[in-house]
Design an enzyme around this catalytic site. Structure first.
Site, PDB file in Angstrom:
ATOM      1  N   LYS A  15       0.869  -1.191   0.000  1.00  0.00           N
ATOM      2  CA  LYS A  15       0.000   0.000   0.000  1.00  0.00           C
ATOM      3  C   LYS A  15       0.897   1.230   0.000  1.00  0.00           C
ATOM      4  O   LYS A  15       1.871   1.287   0.755  1.00  0.00           O
ATOM      5  CB  LYS A  15      -0.869  -0.051   1.263  1.00  0.00           C
ATOM      6  CG  LYS A  15      -1.573   1.239   1.621  1.00  0.00           C
ATOM      7  CD  LYS A  15      -1.446   1.618   3.103  1.00  0.00           C
ATOM      8  CE  LYS A  15      -0.103   2.137   3.479  1.00  0.00           C
ATOM      9  NZ  LYS A  15       0.003   2.868   4.749  1.00  0.00           N
ATOM     10  N   ASP A 142      -5.182   0.835   8.787  1.00  0.00           N
ATOM     11  CA  ASP A 142      -4.927   0.670   7.349  1.00  0.00           C
ATOM     12  C   ASP A 142      -5.558  -0.592   6.763  1.00  0.00           C
ATOM     13  O   ASP A 142      -5.447  -0.825   5.561  1.00  0.00           O
ATOM     14  CB  ASP A 142      -3.410   0.607   7.091  1.00  0.00           C
ATOM     15  CG  ASP A 142      -2.824   1.997   6.921  1.00  0.00           C
ATOM     16  OD1 ASP A 142      -3.590   2.943   6.660  1.00  0.00           O
ATOM     17  OD2 ASP A 142      -1.596   2.120   7.049  1.00  0.00           O
TER      18      ASP A 142
HETATM   19  O1  C5P Z   1      -4.284   1.571  13.778  1.00  0.00           O
HETATM   20  P1  C5P Z   1      -2.804   1.367  13.810  1.00  0.00           P
HETATM   21  O2  C5P Z   1      -2.378   0.141  14.545  1.00  0.00           O
HETATM   22  O3  C5P Z   1      -2.168   1.478  12.469  1.00  0.00           O
HETATM   23  O4  C5P Z   1      -2.246   2.611  14.621  1.00  0.00           O
HETATM   24  C1  C5P Z   1      -1.043   2.596  15.336  1.00  0.00           C
HETATM   25  C2  C5P Z   1      -0.934   3.878  16.195  1.00  0.00           C
HETATM   26  O5  C5P Z   1      -0.756   5.015  15.322  1.00  0.00           O
HETATM   27  C3  C5P Z   1      -2.181   4.222  16.996  1.00  0.00           C
HETATM   28  O6  C5P Z   1      -2.159   3.605  18.238  1.00  0.00           O
HETATM   29  C4  C5P Z   1      -2.082   5.741  17.106  1.00  0.00           C
HETATM   30  O7  C5P Z   1      -1.153   6.105  18.122  1.00  0.00           O
HETATM   31  C5  C5P Z   1      -1.466   6.145  15.791  1.00  0.00           C
HETATM   32  N1  C5P Z   1      -2.489   6.553  14.787  1.00  0.00           N
HETATM   33  C6  C5P Z   1      -3.124   7.786  14.915  1.00  0.00           C
HETATM   34  N2  C5P Z   1      -4.059   8.154  13.980  1.00  0.00           N
HETATM   35  C7  C5P Z   1      -4.348   7.337  12.935  1.00  0.00           C
HETATM   36  C8  C5P Z   1      -3.713   6.087  12.791  1.00  0.00           C
HETATM   37  C9  C5P Z   1      -2.765   5.720  13.747  1.00  0.00           C
HETATM   38  O8  C5P Z   1      -2.865   8.550  15.842  1.00  0.00           O
HETATM   39  N3  C5P Z   1      -5.263   7.733  12.049  1.00  0.00           N
END
Ligand code: C5P
Length: 297
Positions: A15, A142
């Site tokens: 991606k 994602d």
């Molecule tokens: O959802 P994912 O595991 O990819 O997110 C990892 C971390 O990245 C989250 O715990 C958060 O701290 C941050 N994040 C965020 N805003 C997003 C995606 C991720 O703050 N839209």
């Protein structure tokens, strides 16, 4: 016949966030985003066959970087889908890990989405992509965008997805310095941001149209990621120095960066030069998959 030979094969394409703007932190702790997301013609490879339990066996160049079996996203995706469907069926999932782990190009999210798509077929479940996206949302920001793996406009924390009318295929060189960057560390280091007011692009026919749109955008996570992992600046500089490169940027929360090219020979030469100069880096020359509206096709 071996299990592998009769297995259902699913690609988990890399991606790429062609741009990524960050807005305010929401009440759930996630940041509001805007991104144009596209997918490469290469990625991790999954092979699925029926089994009593859910088993995930990883191979490939980056298998060693994965979390232990029960905690990896493919395993979690399989459990979440079985639970949603109220079934106890299992699957033997062979995961060939071609993409670097924690690298801003999907990796685990693409694998989880591919597992959801593949298992829905393997288990003969009548589940729409919308439902797979909802299950995906519980696994990571994602995962929903990776369910359809075609160009999409992404908002919210990643769960609000819209079709984009037309995005051409483009030659792309992906470069990762083999430094894993944790998404939450990059968000924690974020200072300046563009916010989420970027208007959507009109239909784009050519690489030139796409690059013209992208030049007015940025990846807000690039500066904080460079602070967390300074080698990202070296990667960006190397890509930007290659003949024929039209745009150089980081994807997601890094550390993978990309260069867009108009000419596949330029892209292949750039990949070769960067790979020879930095044998420990991961470099891949590929192309993105397009979406063309009927009017433009
Ligand atoms: O959802 P994912 O595991 O990819 O997110 C990892 C971390 O990245 C989250 O715990 C958060 O701290 C941050 N994040 C965020 N805003 C997003 C995606 C991720 O703050 N839209």
């Amino acid at each position: 016949m071996t299990i592998e030979a009769e297995a259902l094969r699913v690609l988990a394409p890399a991606k790429i966030n062609l741009f990524l703007h960050v807005g305010d932190k929401r009440s759930d702790g996630f940041h509001a985003l805007q991104s144009l997301v596209v997918f490469a013609r290469m990625g991790d490879e999954l092979a699925l066959s029926p089994d009593r339990d859910i088993k995930v066996v990883a191979s490939g160049r980056f298998a060693a970087g994965l979390p232990p079996a029960g905690q990896n996203l493919v395993h979690k995706a399989a459990r979440a889908l079985a639970q949603h469907a109220g079934i106890t069926r299992g699957a033997y999932i062979s995961l060939k890990k071609n993409l670097p782990v924690s690298s801003g190009i999907g990796g685990g999210s693409a694998d989880a989405a591919a597992a959801l798509r593949g298992l829905a077929r393997l288990w003969n479940l009548k589940v729409e992509h919308d439902v797979l996206r909802q299950i995906g949302e519980t696994l990571g920001s994602d995962v929903p965008v990776c369910v359809a793996c075609r160009p999409q406009w992404m908002e919210g924390r990643g769960e609000t997805l819209a079709q984009v009318e037309s995005v051409p295929a483009v030659q792309i060189v992906l470069v990762n310095p083999r430094v894993g960057v944790a998404t939450k560390d990059v968000f924690a280091a974020l200072k300046d941001r563009r916010g989420t007011g970027q208007p959507r692009p009109p239909a784009m026919r050519t690489t030139g149209d796409l690059v013209a749109f992208l030049k007015d955008t940025t990846n807000d996570l690039e500066a904080p990621a460079r602070a967390v992992a300074p080698v990202i600046s070296d990667v960006l500089r190397e890509i930007a120095a290659q003949p024929g490169v039209l745009l150089t940027r980081m994807s997601g929360s890094g550390a993978t960066c990309f260069g867009l090219f108009g000419d596949p020979d330029d892209a292949a030469r750039a990949a070769l030069t960067i790979g020879e100069g930095h044998p420990s880096w991961w470099v891949s020359a590929t192309a993105t998959t397009p979406v063309l509206s009927a009017a433009l096709a």
